[in-house]
Design a protein around this motif. Structure first.
Motif, mmCIF file in Angstrom:
data_model
loop_
_atom_site.group_PDB
_atom_site.id
_atom_site.type_symbol
_atom_site.label_atom_id
_atom_site.label_comp_id
_atom_site.label_asym_id
_atom_site.label_seq_id
_atom_site.Cartn_x
_atom_site.Cartn_y
_atom_site.Cartn_z
ATOM 1 N N ALA A 13 0.666 -1.069 0.088
ATOM 2 C CA ALA A 13 -0.013 -0.036 -0.054
ATOM 3 C C ALA A 13 0.813 1.159 0.026
ATOM 4 C CB ALA A 13 -0.931 0.070 1.249
ATOM 5 N N ILE A 14 2.077 1.139 0.810
ATOM 6 C CA ILE A 14 2.769 2.324 0.879
ATOM 7 C C ILE A 14 3.543 2.705 -0.541
ATOM 8 C CG2 ILE A 14 5.040 3.330 2.011
ATOM 9 C CD1 ILE A 14 4.081 1.982 4.274
ATOM 10 N N VAL A 15 3.802 1.415 -1.155
ATOM 11 C CA VAL A 15 4.477 1.574 -2.482
ATOM 12 C C VAL A 15 3.446 2.341 -3.530
ATOM 13 C CG1 VAL A 15 5.398 0.219 -4.434
ATOM 14 C CG2 VAL A 15 5.991 -0.339 -2.234
ATOM 15 N N VAL A 16 2.017 1.873 -3.371
ATOM 16 C CA VAL A 16 1.236 2.412 -4.300
ATOM 17 C C VAL A 16 1.155 3.854 -3.968
ATOM 18 C CG1 VAL A 16 -1.333 2.445 -4.601
ATOM 19 C CG2 VAL A 16 -0.197 0.325 -4.417
ATOM 20 N N VAL A 17 1.069 4.362 -2.780
ATOM 21 C CA VAL A 17 0.997 5.815 -2.270
ATOM 22 C C VAL A 17 2.052 6.321 -2.893
ATOM 23 C CG1 VAL A 17 1.330 7.721 -0.441
ATOM 24 C CG2 VAL A 17 -0.108 5.313 -0.261
ATOM 25 N N THR A 18 3.289 5.876 -2.940
ATOM 26 C CA THR A 18 4.426 6.806 -3.349
ATOM 27 C C THR A 18 4.316 6.894 -4.947
ATOM 28 O OG1 THR A 18 5.755 4.609 -3.793
ATOM 29 C CG2 THR A 18 6.198 5.893 -1.796
ATOM 30 N N GLY A 19 3.867 5.744 -5.510
ATOM 31 C CA GLY A 19 3.499 5.865 -7.127
ATOM 32 C C GLY A 19 2.663 6.984 -7.298
ATOM 33 N N ILE A 20 1.441 7.007 -6.524
ATOM 34 C CA ILE A 20 0.599 8.015 -6.774
ATOM 35 C C ILE A 20 1.151 9.341 -6.609
ATOM 36 C CG2 ILE A 20 -1.637 9.017 -5.649
ATOM 37 C CD1 ILE A 20 -2.810 6.161 -5.145
ATOM 38 N N LEU A 21 1.957 9.533 -5.599
ATOM 39 C CA LEU A 21 2.634 10.928 -5.244
ATOM 40 C C LEU A 21 3.274 11.266 -6.527
ATOM 41 C CD1 LEU A 21 4.258 11.293 -1.670
ATOM 42 C CD2 LEU A 21 1.964 12.436 -2.859
ATOM 43 N N GLY A 22 4.226 10.107 -7.033
ATOM 44 C CA GLY A 22 4.770 10.609 -8.167
ATOM 45 C C GLY A 22 4.249 10.934 -9.282
ATOM 46 N N VAL A 23 3.042 10.264 -9.778
ATOM 47 C CA VAL A 23 2.146 10.479 -10.851
ATOM 48 C C VAL A 23 1.812 12.005 -10.537
ATOM 49 C CG1 VAL A 23 0.062 10.052 -11.938
ATOM 50 C CG2 VAL A 23 1.373 8.313 -11.311
ATOM 51 N N LEU A 24 1.245 12.363 -9.181
ATOM 52 C CA LEU A 24 0.745 13.704 -9.151
ATOM 53 C C LEU A 24 1.657 14.637 -9.457
ATOM 54 C CD1 LEU A 24 -1.346 13.456 -5.637
ATOM 55 C CD2 LEU A 24 -2.153 13.725 -8.212
ATOM 56 N N VAL A 25 3.000 14.320 -8.909
ATOM 57 C CA VAL A 25 4.233 15.534 -9.122
ATOM 58 C C VAL A 25 4.309 15.628 -10.931
ATOM 59 C CG1 VAL A 25 6.402 15.777 -9.055
ATOM 60 C CG2 VAL A 25 5.288 15.173 -7.056
#
Lengths: 267, 287, 258
Positions: free
Chosen positions: B251-263
């Motif tokens: 789940a945390i990996v997914v969150v970092t991915g989402i953050l990356g996409v947002l950025v």
């Protein structure tokens, strides 16, 4: 030799339909040099793409030596207007000319004969090792023409090949086309929007109307076979023919113009 | 501008809507709807695949939690204050590091780039320092700062600084020599030249540099948390993983991915804005 | 002659000044964290170019190359497949963008779960992490093949594998190389990170060991070694790129000056 029968092309997108070409029919005889002239944006490129098998017509058919064209036929070469985009920039001049021959699986000795001969014929015998982008625009188009000639096509199609080169170069290239045609006797269809160029080059001029495109006239050019820029262009007969083509093209100011400039996909 | 060869419109043009969009740099707007639908389909398929594969035993379930497992772990996380603190910590390090790198990169880039002498003088040094992986600094960052935010910043700033600097250097060199001469002929001073000539020319490049730097900064912020142990998502992940909370780790990996996409998305939009009113068109390829 | 002198001076001037400044500023340093440069260089030569070269540096570099090459092969072939079809591209692009956006180092603890801590895990982590920029750039490059060039190839019967080799790959190569360059820097990062977690040898492992045992000069020297490695790989990459993309740089220059 080359039969174009009832070609029609309609582009359909979600919010509008454009009839680019409406019912075109004509025939090219073997060994003929014909010019197709029409105003800018009259569907010349569409027609040429259909003839070369790059685009499917909505209806009608193209026959090359009796066989229906479905996809680019082997006996045809095309020279495009955008010389800068039709030569492979990662290949030298020689490699560019040779590539289609390799694809035809010709033996190496025959390939190099053809490459030498065709490059010499367009006056680029010295440029084998250069890359296309190291050459001027006119020279690049000569390479593209050499590549087409080396391919030994039965039909050569040229899509406004000189529209993007300067006037002097253009005159030289026009004479080059006449020379090559005399030398190799390839059936050639030369598409242009330049009336003078059409009359000067062709044995025959096909005049297209504005879009949706139909053939307005099919004119035999009875100028002497040996032509040169100075005397031919200043002859009275040239002026008459030129005027005739001009009249045909401008006969009706087409009302469809309005539609064709309507912005695409707004609203 | 002699420009990119990909954007020449075909000769037969005004009537025929070009059928093959391969010639166009971007698909026309009216096509973007089905593209979005396709993309959504792809994402749904991914989620479904991750749900099904562990269930039917194609991948071992103890290491590959299902989508629903990851989803419920994510839901748990979102309910915890600790998680949001970690997100904020990560974003703080990212934003601060990026800001420092951006200011330093722009100022140094303009200083170095506006004179040929300084450009040539610094070229070899930049070429040497740039490829040094910022993770090489980890040991010294630990020694000097421990888990304080400075160690994170050191890594983030070092990595993202070069992205900005290089783009600014390209941008400053792109200033039209004629405009440069004109400015000089009219007696514009050095500051005025920077303000009215160099800065506007370089701006799109700055934006490209910022976008690249923003992505790199996020990577390094999370990396530093993961490896050094600064507070943030990376540390949360390390803790979850060593505690055997597998679904939470995913789940945390997914969150970092989402953050990356947002950025990426945010900076791409900013970049496009900056490019849209700028006459020069340019590819992203480093020349 | 003076031109060459000038260039040499410009090339080495600043690095020499900086190194000299470091050398003299640290010469009599008693600061625990900033040992004299002479000590660092001594350690670099004795340790890193000594026994550790074979024991740590070489294994790291081999894993790096294995992972990177794996990624290149996978990403370029997948990229060509995806880039050729509009629909496949539309379906996969958001998914790929998501994978690219995940900071690659977070994969290390995940991959450790099921791949253990051996060479296999490290190679897979490197490959998986650095394939996304290569993949997405290949997709983009393949998508943007010039339409006139594409038509030209079709009219001359250049199809299938010849089309791939003579048209698609060369046309996409500038984009592919941009991706390869990004991928390489990610690969180096992952080489180090994967060794920080769990390893028995490797450059990253050895540097952290030195740092943990407070062998400061050796730590600095290890960092220098990593820097040298990064620099060396960048130089090699540039040599390959300049050979492969000579036509492209020439083309760009020609377009710019016209």
């Amino acid at each position: 030799m080359l039969d174009v029968r009832g070609i029609k092309k309609v582009y359909e997108s979600r919010d509008r339909t454009v009839e680019a070409v409406r019912d075109l029919t004509f025939t090219l005889q073997a060994g003929e040099l014909a010019c197709l002239v029409g105003p800018s944006g009259c569907g010349k490129t569409t027609l040429l793409k259909i003839m070369s098998g790059l685009l499917d017509p909505t209806s009608g058919e193209v026959l090359l030596e009796g066989k229906r064209v479905q996809g680019p036929p082997p006996g045809m070469a095309v020279v495009f207007q955008e010389y800068g985009r039709s030569l492979f920039p990662w290949m030298t001049v020689r490699e560019n000319v040779e590539l289609p021959l390799k694809q035809k699986k010709l033996p190496a000795t025959r390939r190099s004969e053809l490459v030498e001969e065709s490059l010499a014929a367009v006056g680029l015998a010295e440029a084998h090792g250069a890359y296309p982008w190291q050459l001027s625009g006119g020279m690049q188009q000569r390479v593209a023409i050499a590549r087409a000639v080396a391919y030994e096509p039965h039909v050569l199609l040229m899509d406004e090949p000189f529209a993007a080169v300067d006037a002097q170069t253009r005159a030289d290239l026009e004479d080059l086309i006449r020379d090559l045609w005399h030398k190799f006797q390839v059936t050639t269809l030369f598409v242009t929007h330049d009336i003078d160029e059409a009359v000067y080059l062709g044995q025959r001029v096909l005049i297209l109307s504005n879009s949706p495109t139909v053939i307005r006239d099919d004119l035999a050019i009875d100028l002497p076979d040996q032509r040169d820029q100075l005397t031919t262009r200043s002859s009275p007969r040239f002026a008459e023919l030129r005027a005739r083509v001009y009249e045909q093209i401008h006969r009706v100011k087409p009302a469809v113009d309005k539609e064709s400039v309507a912005p695409a996909g707004v609203g | 501008m002699s420009g990119s060869p990909a954007v020449v419109s075909p000769a037969g043009g005004s009537t025929a809507p070009v059928s093959d969009t391969a010639a166009l740099p971007r698909a026309p707007r009216r096509r973007s709807m089905p593209q979005a639908v396709l993309g959504l389909f792809g994402l749904v398929a991914l989620v479904a695949l991750v749900e099904i594969l562990p269930r039917i035993g194609v991948v071992p379930r103890e290491y590959f939690p299902t989508s629903s497992g990851i989803g419920s772990a994510l839901a748990d996380l979102v309910g915890q204050g600790e998680f949001w603190t970690a997100v904020l910590d990560t974003l703080q390090g990212w934003a601060l590091g990026l800001a420092i790198a951006a200011v330093a990169g722009v100022v140094l880039g303009i200083l170095i780039g506006s004179s040929r002498f300084t450009r040539e003088l610094t070229a070899s040094t930049i070429e040497f320092l740039r490829p040094i992986p910022s993770v090489a600094l980890i040991p010294i960052a630990i020694l000097l700062f421990g888990t304080d935010i400075e160690s994170k910043l050191l890594l983030v700033v070092y990595a993202s600084f070069w992205q900005v600097l290089i783009q600014v250097l390209y941008g400053v060199q792109d200033v039209d020599p004629v405009a440069q001469d004109t400015a000089r002929a009219y007696g514009l001073g050095r500051w005025a030249r920077v303000r009215y000539l160099i800065w506007p020319t370089a701006l799109p490049y700055v934006m490209t540099g910022l976008r690249l730097a923003a992505a790199v900064a996020l990577i390094l912020a999370v990396t530093s948390e993961l490896v050094i142990g600064n507070p943030g998502l990376g540390k949360l992940l390390a803790t979850a993983q060593s505690g055997g909370a597998i679904a939470t780790s995913y789940a945390i990996v997914v969150v970092t991915g989402i953050l990356g996409v947002l950025v990426n998305v945010v900076f791409r939009v900013i970049e496009r804005r900056a490019l849209s009113w700028h006459p020069s068109q340019r590819g992203e390829l480093p020349a | 002659m003076t031109g060459i002198l000038r260039r040499v001076g410009l090339m080495f001037g600043l690095p020499i000044v900086l190194l000299a400044a470091w050398w003299f500023a640290s010469a009599n340093s008693v600061d625990f964290f900033f040992p004299p440069l002479s000590k660092i260089l001594e350690s670099l030569v004795d340790e890193w170019f000594g026994p550790r070269l074979a024991a740590d540096v070489v294994p790291s570099v081999l894993r790096l190359l294995a992972g990177y090459l794996l990624a290149v092969v996978l990403a370029v072939s997948l990229g060509v497949l995806i880039g050729t079809s509009r629909t496949v591209r539309g379906v996969l692009e958001p998914v790929l963008e998501f994978f690219r956006a995940i900071p690659p180092p977070v994969l290390v603890p995940i991959f450790m779960l099921f791949l253990g801590i051996g060479d296999g895990m490290k190679i897979v982590v490197i490959a998986f992490g650095c394939m996304w920029p290569i993949l997405l750039n290949t997709v983009e490059g393949v998508r943007a093949v010039d339409s006139v060039l594409s038509d030209t190839a079709r009219t001359y019967g250049i199809t299938d594998s010849a089309r791939l080799r003579k048209l698609v790959l060369p046309a996409a190569s500038p984009q592919i190389f941009a991706g390869l360059r990004q991928g390489l820097s990610v690969a180096i990062i992952l080489m180090v990170i994967s060794e920080l977690f769990a390893a028995s040898n490797g450059l990253g492992f050895a540097v952290v060991q030195a740092q943990r045992s407070f062998a400061i000069a050796e730590t600095w020297a290890g960092m220098l070694m990593l820097g040298l490695l990064g620099f060396l790989l960048a130089v090699l990459f540039r040599i390959v790129e300049n050979r492969q993309l000579a036509w492209y740089h020439g083309l760009r220059r020609a377009q710019r000056s016209s």
